[in-house]
Write a protein that holds these residues in place. Structure first.
Motif, mmCIF file in Angstrom:
data_model
loop_
_atom_site.group_PDB
_atom_site.id
_atom_site.type_symbol
_atom_site.label_atom_id
_atom_site.label_comp_id
_atom_site.label_asym_id
_atom_site.label_seq_id
_atom_site.Cartn_x
_atom_site.Cartn_y
_atom_site.Cartn_z
ATOM 1 N N MET A 1 0.827 -1.206 0.000
ATOM 2 C CA MET A 1 0.000 0.000 0.000
ATOM 3 C C MET A 1 0.862 1.258 0.000
ATOM 4 O O MET A 1 1.950 1.265 0.567
ATOM 5 N N ILE A 2 0.374 2.290 -0.666
ATOM 6 C CA ILE A 2 1.001 3.610 -0.613
ATOM 7 C C ILE A 2 0.155 4.478 0.307
ATOM 8 O O ILE A 2 -1.066 4.548 0.141
ATOM 9 N N GLU A 3 0.792 5.121 1.276
ATOM 10 C CA GLU A 3 0.083 5.975 2.225
ATOM 11 C C GLU A 3 0.729 7.355 2.244
ATOM 12 O O GLU A 3 1.892 7.490 2.611
ATOM 13 N N ALA A 4 -0.021 8.359 1.835
ATOM 14 C CA ALA A 4 0.456 9.750 1.857
ATOM 15 C C ALA A 4 -0.331 10.518 2.899
ATOM 16 O O ALA A 4 -1.562 10.409 2.957
ATOM 17 N N ARG A 5 0.394 11.306 3.708
ATOM 18 C CA ARG A 5 -0.254 12.083 4.753
ATOM 19 C C ARG A 5 0.281 13.508 4.766
ATOM 20 O O ARG A 5 1.466 13.745 5.041
ATOM 21 N N GLY A 6 -0.560 14.454 4.420
ATOM 22 C CA GLY A 6 -0.207 15.866 4.488
ATOM 23 C C GLY A 6 0.939 16.282 3.596
ATOM 24 O O GLY A 6 1.656 17.242 3.909
ATOM 25 N N LEU A 7 1.109 15.616 2.454
ATOM 26 C CA LEU A 7 2.228 15.951 1.564
ATOM 27 C C LEU A 7 2.133 17.389 1.076
ATOM 28 O O LEU A 7 1.096 17.813 0.549
ATOM 29 N N THR A 8 3.221 18.121 1.239
ATOM 30 C CA THR A 8 3.295 19.510 0.780
ATOM 31 C C THR A 8 4.650 19.742 0.138
ATOM 32 O O THR A 8 5.676 19.306 0.663
ATOM 33 N N LYS A 9 4.653 20.434 -0.997
ATOM 34 C CA LYS A 9 5.907 20.730 -1.693
ATOM 35 C C LYS A 9 5.819 22.104 -2.327
ATOM 36 O O LYS A 9 4.864 22.428 -3.047
ATOM 37 N N TRP A 10 6.819 22.942 -2.006
ATOM 38 C CA TRP A 10 6.945 24.257 -2.630
ATOM 39 C C TRP A 10 8.173 24.286 -3.522
ATOM 40 O O TRP A 10 9.181 23.637 -3.248
ATOM 41 N N GLU A 57 4.435 13.226 4.891
ATOM 42 C CA GLU A 57 5.242 12.043 4.605
ATOM 43 C C GLU A 57 4.472 11.091 3.709
ATOM 44 O O GLU A 57 3.251 11.163 3.597
ATOM 45 N N VAL A 58 5.212 10.205 3.066
ATOM 46 C CA VAL A 58 4.609 9.166 2.243
ATOM 47 C C VAL A 58 5.362 7.871 2.492
ATOM 48 O O VAL A 58 6.595 7.850 2.566
ATOM 49 N N ARG A 59 4.616 6.781 2.638
ATOM 50 C CA ARG A 59 5.205 5.482 2.933
ATOM 51 C C ARG A 59 4.717 4.442 1.928
ATOM 52 O O ARG A 59 3.587 4.500 1.458
ATOM 53 N N VAL A 60 5.603 3.517 1.641
ATOM 54 C CA VAL A 60 5.294 2.386 0.779
ATOM 55 C C VAL A 60 5.526 1.125 1.597
ATOM 56 O O VAL A 60 6.631 0.922 2.115
ATOM 57 N N ALA A 61 4.490 0.312 1.740
ATOM 58 C CA ALA A 61 4.581 -0.889 2.579
ATOM 59 C C ALA A 61 5.067 -0.534 3.982
ATOM 60 O O ALA A 61 5.859 -1.258 4.584
ATOM 61 N N GLU A 147 5.633 -5.511 -5.720
ATOM 62 C CA GLU A 147 4.218 -5.511 -5.374
ATOM 63 C C GLU A 147 3.582 -4.137 -5.579
ATOM 64 O O GLU A 147 2.362 -4.026 -5.667
ATOM 65 N N VAL A 148 4.397 -3.084 -5.651
ATOM 66 C CA VAL A 148 3.898 -1.718 -5.827
ATOM 67 C C VAL A 148 4.465 -1.152 -7.125
ATOM 68 O O VAL A 148 5.681 -1.234 -7.361
ATOM 69 N N LEU A 149 3.594 -0.573 -7.951
ATOM 70 C CA LEU A 149 4.008 -0.068 -9.255
ATOM 71 C C LEU A 149 3.410 1.309 -9.513
ATOM 72 O O LEU A 149 2.227 1.543 -9.246
ATOM 73 N N LEU A 150 4.254 2.220 -10.031
ATOM 74 C CA LEU A 150 3.823 3.570 -10.374
ATOM 75 C C LEU A 150 4.166 3.828 -11.833
ATOM 76 O O LEU A 150 5.297 3.577 -12.265
ATOM 77 N N PHE A 151 3.189 4.349 -12.572
ATOM 78 C CA PHE A 151 3.405 4.643 -13.985
ATOM 79 C C PHE A 151 2.900 6.051 -14.275
ATOM 80 O O PHE A 151 1.716 6.351 -14.080
#
Length: 252
Positions: A1-10, A57-61, A147-151
């Motif tokens: 699973m991909i879990e993103a929480r409050g991601l911010t980028k300037w 932050e963002v987490r994978v597995a 198990e996780v793929l991004l395209f």
């Protein structure tokens, strides 16, 4: 699973992604939709550890990408097509990745067959068309059997037969129980490929829903998309003055 929480980028005074939170689970193709400049590619780069979030932050597995022991065997990604030395053959490019990732050499020929490049595997990758480069990038993503793929825009440069092949590949990978996040600007194709959708505009989440739910009122996916994203095609920071207080506490 991909879990993103409050991601911010300037980027300077420009807000690319703002307080973006979502989950991408296994067993489905999750489509990532948004206008140009909405933050899709930036988000994918943050998932892969290529860009550092200014907040969130963002987490994978369950782990950040940089904490993965064997990244190629856990996460595969196609973010840009031509990320190889043009003088190398397709086989040599993949063999180098396999050696660095602790992946059996036999896997190289397997993925070359999967993406339809077996017959040109000894040719210089620098001579490949954009569509062939996309196929090589997909082969690299599949190399570690992750198990996780991004395209990110995988159908660029592909003919109609290639686009259909991508659709079937994505759905097949999801059917195997993998987590698949797919970004594309082809809304009609996303309607045929994705099970779930994340829609963003100006770097913020506009919808986290299934394709069926988004079109339940009789609208086409294209109509629903434009209803959600109207007026959000540009970065917010390009049209509004920066608010200094927003940047306090930004990570160095």
């Amino acid at each position: 699973m991909i879990e993103a929480r409050g991601l911010t980028k300037w980027y300077g005074d420009r807000t690319a992604v703002e307080e973006l939170s979502f989950d991408v689970g296994p067993g489905a193709v999750t489509g990532f939709l948004g206008p140009n400049g909405s933050g899709k590619s930036t988000t994918m780069r943050m998932i892969m550890g290529l860009d550092r979030p200014d907040a969130g932050e963002v987490r994978v597995a369950g782990r950040a990408y940089g904490e993965l022991g064997w990244p190629l065997r856990e996460v595969g990604a196609l973010l840009e097509a031509r990320t190889y030395h043009p003088g190398r053959s397709a086989r040599h490019h993949l063999a180098a990745l396999a050696a660095g990732g602790g992946i059996p050499r036999a896997r190289v020929d397997e993925v070359l067959r999967t993406v339809g490049l077996a017959e040109v595997a000894r040719g210089r990758a620098g001579s490949f068309s954009l569509g062939m480069a996309q196929r090589l990038g997909i082969a690299a993503a599949l190399l570690g059997d992750p198990e996780v793929l991004l395209f990110d825009e995988p159908v660029n440069g592909l003919d109609p037969e290639g686009v259909r092949w991508i659709r079937e590949l994505m759905r097949g990978l999801a059917a195997e129980g993998r987590t698949v996040l797919l970004s594309s600007h082809l809304i009609s194709e996303m309607a045929l490929t994705a099970d779930h959708l994340l829609v963003i505009g100006q770097g913020t989440l506009l919808a986290d829903t299934s394709v069926a739910e988004l079109t339940a009122d009789g609208r086409t996916l294209e109509e629903a998309f434009f209803r959600l994203t109207g007026g959000s095609a540009e970065y917010r920071g390009e049209t509004a003055p920066a608010a200094p207080a927003r940047h306090e506490g930004r990570r160095s």
